[in-house]
Structure formats: C-alpha cells, structure tokens
Design an enzyme around this catalytic site. Structure first.
Site, PDB file in Angstrom:
ATOM      1  N   GLN A  92       0.835  -1.203   0.000  1.00 38.85           N
ATOM      2  CA  GLN A  92       0.000   0.000   0.000  1.00 38.85           C
ATOM      3  C   GLN A  92       0.871   1.255   0.000  1.00 38.85           C
ATOM      4  OE1 GLN A  92      -2.341  -1.046   3.432  1.00 38.85           O
ATOM      5  NE2 GLN A  92      -0.505  -1.738   4.511  1.00 38.85           N
ATOM      6  N   HIS A 104      -7.804   3.064  20.211  1.00 38.69           N
ATOM      7  CA  HIS A 104      -7.177   1.826  20.691  1.00 38.69           C
ATOM      8  C   HIS A 104      -7.734   1.382  22.042  1.00 38.69           C
ATOM      9  CE1 HIS A 104      -4.001   3.064  17.681  1.00 38.69           C
ATOM     10  NE2 HIS A 104      -4.374   1.868  17.298  1.00 38.69           N
ATOM     11  N   ASP A 155       0.429  -0.168  13.596  1.00 33.95           N
ATOM     12  CA  ASP A 155       1.035   0.939  14.346  1.00 33.95           C
ATOM     13  C   ASP A 155       1.367   0.549  15.783  1.00 33.95           C
ATOM     14  OD1 ASP A 155      -1.479   1.469  15.921  1.00 33.95           O
ATOM     15  OD2 ASP A 155      -2.226   1.967  13.934  1.00 33.95           O
ATOM     16  N   GLU A 185      -0.323  -9.210  10.933  1.00 37.34           N
ATOM     17  CA  GLU A 185      -0.256  -7.968  10.146  1.00 37.34           C
ATOM     18  C   GLU A 185       0.291  -8.318   8.762  1.00 37.34           C
ATOM     19  OE1 GLU A 185      -0.755  -4.390  10.251  1.00 37.34           O
ATOM     20  OE2 GLU A 185       0.075  -4.675   8.244  1.00 37.34           O
ATOM     21  N   GLY A 241      -4.427 -11.524   7.203  1.00 39.21           N
ATOM     22  CA  GLY A 241      -5.256 -11.966   8.313  1.00 39.21           C
ATOM     23  C   GLY A 241      -6.371 -12.900   7.874  1.00 39.21           C
ATOM     24  N   ASP A 269      -8.203  -4.670  13.712  1.00 35.19           N
ATOM     25  CA  ASP A 269      -7.723  -3.272  13.713  1.00 35.19           C
ATOM     26  C   ASP A 269      -7.179  -3.009  12.317  1.00 35.19           C
ATOM     27  OD1 ASP A 269      -6.599  -0.838  14.202  1.00 35.19           O
ATOM     28  OD2 ASP A 269      -5.114  -1.551  15.642  1.00 35.19           O
ATOM     29  N   THR A 313      -7.507  -1.630   8.024  1.00 36.26           N
ATOM     30  CA  THR A 313      -7.859  -0.558   7.107  1.00 36.26           C
ATOM     31  C   THR A 313      -9.312  -0.752   6.645  1.00 36.26           C
ATOM     32  OG1 THR A 313      -6.834  -1.971   5.440  1.00 36.26           O
ATOM     33  CG2 THR A 313      -5.517  -0.148   6.249  1.00 36.26           C
ATOM     34  N   ASP A 314      -9.806   0.223   5.910  1.00 37.59           N
ATOM     35  CA  ASP A 314     -11.156   0.116   5.366  1.00 37.59           C
ATOM     36  C   ASP A 314     -11.180  -0.959   4.266  1.00 37.59           C
ATOM     37  OD1 ASP A 314     -12.060   2.059   7.060  1.00 37.59           O
ATOM     38  OD2 ASP A 314     -11.778   3.696   5.654  1.00 37.59           O
TER      39      ASP A 314
HETATM   40  N1  SAM Z   1      -6.983   2.648  13.176  1.00 37.30           N
HETATM   41  C1  SAM Z   1      -6.986   2.361  11.801  1.00 37.30           C
HETATM   42  C2  SAM Z   1      -8.285   2.573  11.115  1.00 37.30           C
HETATM   43  O1  SAM Z   1      -9.317   2.464  11.760  1.00 37.30           O
HETATM   44  O2  SAM Z   1      -8.277   2.842   9.917  1.00 37.30           O
HETATM   45  C3  SAM Z   1      -6.370   1.023  11.514  1.00 37.30           C
HETATM   46  C4  SAM Z   1      -4.891   1.219  11.629  1.00 37.30           C
HETATM   47  S1  SAM Z   1      -3.849  -0.139  11.400  1.00 37.30           S
HETATM   48  C5  SAM Z   1      -2.421   0.743  10.840  1.00 37.30           C
HETATM   49  C6  SAM Z   1      -4.448  -0.958   9.934  1.00 37.30           C
HETATM   50  C7  SAM Z   1      -3.535  -2.113   9.560  1.00 37.30           C
HETATM   51  O3  SAM Z   1      -4.268  -3.137   8.910  1.00 37.30           O
HETATM   52  C8  SAM Z   1      -2.396  -1.735   8.628  1.00 37.30           C
HETATM   53  O4  SAM Z   1      -1.186  -1.900   9.306  1.00 37.30           O
HETATM   54  C9  SAM Z   1      -2.548  -2.692   7.444  1.00 37.30           C
HETATM   55  O5  SAM Z   1      -1.329  -3.097   6.892  1.00 37.30           O
HETATM   56  C10 SAM Z   1      -3.319  -3.829   8.110  1.00 37.30           C
HETATM   57  N2  SAM Z   1      -4.025  -4.715   7.176  1.00 37.30           N
HETATM   58  C11 SAM Z   1      -4.752  -4.363   6.083  1.00 37.30           C
HETATM   59  N3  SAM Z   1      -5.233  -5.464   5.481  1.00 37.30           N
HETATM   60  C12 SAM Z   1      -4.793  -6.529   6.199  1.00 37.30           C
HETATM   61  C13 SAM Z   1      -4.957  -7.931   6.065  1.00 37.30           C
HETATM   62  N4  SAM Z   1      -5.657  -8.463   5.040  1.00 37.30           N
HETATM   63  N5  SAM Z   1      -4.372  -8.731   6.975  1.00 37.30           N
HETATM   64  C14 SAM Z   1      -3.656  -8.219   8.013  1.00 37.30           C
HETATM   65  N6  SAM Z   1      -3.457  -6.894   8.184  1.00 37.30           N
HETATM   66  C15 SAM Z   1      -4.028  -6.063   7.294  1.00 37.30           C
END
Ligand code: SAM
Length: 279
Positions: free
Chosen positions: A30, A61, A85, A105, A138, A155, A157-158
């Site tokens: 990304q 969090h 994070d 992650e 995940g 936790d 991404t969208d």
């Molecule tokens: N607080 C944030 C929000 O609500 O948008 C979320 C933050 S956290 C940094 C989101 C994490 O999800 C990122 O580090 C991203 O790499 C991870 N992520 C996205 N898709 C994923 C997947 N399929 N499996 C595991 N982690 C994933």
C-alpha cells in the site's frame, strides 16, 4: 504537497495540513505516508486514508481493546488482525491476564515505520514476549489456523486494498470458528455513514456468523465525521450486557472507563437505520 486530502469518499473529503513529510513511499502492499500536523502531531495514512494520529489514537485503541477484553472478564488470549502501528498491542499488554497476544499484520513496513516514526503507539509492545507477531494476510491466517482465542480484534484498514479481504462473510465465519466459548469478536466499522452506504450489509453478515451482534462507538476526531463505529460479534449476549469489573480496568487510561464502556453501546437510531439519515 501542502495538504493531505482524504479522498476515498466521492462526495465528502477532509484535509490535514502537512507541516513536514517524514516518510512517503509505496510498500509492498500500500501507499504509506507519515507526516506532521500541528493539531494532530504525527499522522499516518495508508492508500490515501488516515489511519492514526498521535493526538487521539488512544480513543480508538482503548475502545477497540478494552471494551471486548473487559466485557469478557477472563480473557487469556487475544488475536489482533492488522494494527501495524502497535497501539492495540500496547493497550492489550495493560491486561496482566492476557497471556498470549497474537498479532497478524500483512505489511511489515507499517510495523517498521511505526516503530521508527510513531514510537509512542507501540511503546515497546513489539518487543514484549507476550506478543507474537505474524506477517500474513489476516483473512488467510484465520482460515488456515487451528488456534482459538478469547477475543479477536480487527484493527484494519477500510475495505480497500489489502483490507478488503477482512470484510467478507468467509472471514467473519472463519473468525467465529477461531473463538473460544464465551469469545468476542470486534472490528473497526467506519463512521455511521460509511456503515450505511458502504458496509450496509455488514450487520447482516455478522449476524450470520455470530450468535450475538451489536455495534458500539467512540468519537475519534481524526476519522471522517467523528463517530467511529465498531462491530461486535459475541457468542452470548450476557457477555455484552454484563457490567465490566472496575477493579480490572488498567490504570492511567485517558478514554475508557466502565461508564464510557456502557455508553459506547447506546447508539442513536440513525447510526443503524440508513432511512433516518437519508439526504
Ligand atoms: N486505526 C486504523 C483505522 O481504523 O483505519 C487502523 C490502523 S492499522 C495501521 C491498519 C492495519 O491493517 C495496517 O497496518 C494494514 O497493513 C493492516 N491490514 C490491512 N489489510 C490486512 C490484512 N488483510 N491482513 C492483516 N493486516 C491487514
């Protein structure tokens, strides 16, 4: 670039002034930018969407972790999906009863760069022996794993980019299989308008996967609109309805309290009924 503009909504945007770019590049998964903003401190965005800021990350969090862990009451194991994070792992470590925290992650760069530029988020959590870091998708991990957990916290991404895999029926079903008896699943679910327009089916999908379905919320100024929704998939409504034990609340929290916990589940009708807030 002077302003960072969140552009994932077709008709609705928000902007953050960029005082200084600390890092900006494409990772394997990304686009990742970390910049400074006088109001919010350091800010991280992935694929054009704000993920976290130093100023108000604690609200998100503390809500994502303490609500399910304290509702459960006897949680010994936690699975975090995403959370690169480190803020969720940091909050989880405040519970001495959590013996095992597995964090899956997809993007090692988010963890490395967060450790470097947002060190207060993880605050050493990734070096703690109770935290096991797994680098994997995940969705695939929960599908293939055999281990079960007391709490699963998504936790992520969208539902764009790598996060899309975490908003499917298959993923929810797999998470339900990974829950112990009395287990609890929670996930960030966007703001109420997102929930209606972009993830309007989500309540139904969780309902198919879990015996008890609910939403709760917190106000996080960083996220579009302010109110941030979280989905809840439980194995027993009594877990959600039980009052959290005040003695089990970690010291020094800035947002969570048992009263805020209860209030988080009190939702205005329009949060869940699209027709009540139609344009
Ligand atoms: N607080 C944030 C929000 O609500 O948008 C979320 C933050 S956290 C940094 C989101 C994490 O999800 C990122 O580090 C991203 O790499 C991870 N992520 C996205 N898709 C994923 C997947 N399929 N499996 C595991 N982690 C994933």
């Amino acid at each position: 670039m002077e302003w960072f503009e969140e552009s994932h909504h077709a008709y609705w945007r928000q902007r953050f002034k960029i005082d200084r770019v600390l890092f900006h590049s494409r990772t394997e998964h990304q686009d990742l930018i970390i910049f400074e903003n006088r109001a919010f401190g350091r800010v991280m965005a992935l694929d054009g969407v704000i993920q976290t800021t130093e100023r108000d990350e604690f609200v998100y969090h503390e809500t994502l972790v303490h609500v399910p862990v304290l509702a459960h009451g006897q949680a010994r194991s936690l699975l975090i999906i995403g959370g690169g994070d480190g803020g969720s792992a940091r909050e989880a470590l405040k519970h001495p009863g959590l013996e095992r925290i597995v964090q899956v992650e997809i993007d090692p760069s988010v963890i490395d760069l967060s450790r470097e530029y947002l060190p207060r988020h993880s605050d050493g959590a990734f070096d703690d022996p109770r935290v096991e870091l797994v680098f994997a998708d995940g969705a695939r991990w929960v599908e293939e794993a055999s281990e079960t957990f007391d709490v699963i916290a998504v936790d992520a991404t969208d539902p764009i980019g790598p996060g899309a895999a975490l908003y499917t029926q298959a993923f929810l079903d797999a998470c339900a299989r990974r829950l112990n008896r009395r287990g609890v699943f929670v996930a960030q679910a966007g703001n109420p308008l997102d929930l209606m327009h972009d993830q309007g089916q989500e309540l139904g999908r969780i309902g198919d996967a879990f015996a008890d379905v609910a939403y709760f919320h917190a106000t996080v100024p960083t996220y579009m609109g302010g109110p941030m929704m979280f989905s809840w998939g439980g194995t027993d409504p009594a877990i959600r309805e039980a009052a959290p034990d005040p003695a089990a609340v970690p010291a020094g929290l800035r947002h969570y309290s048992p009263a805020v916990h209860r209030a988080a589940f009190a939702l205005p009708a329009w949060f869940l009924e699209p027709a009540l807030a139609a344009p």
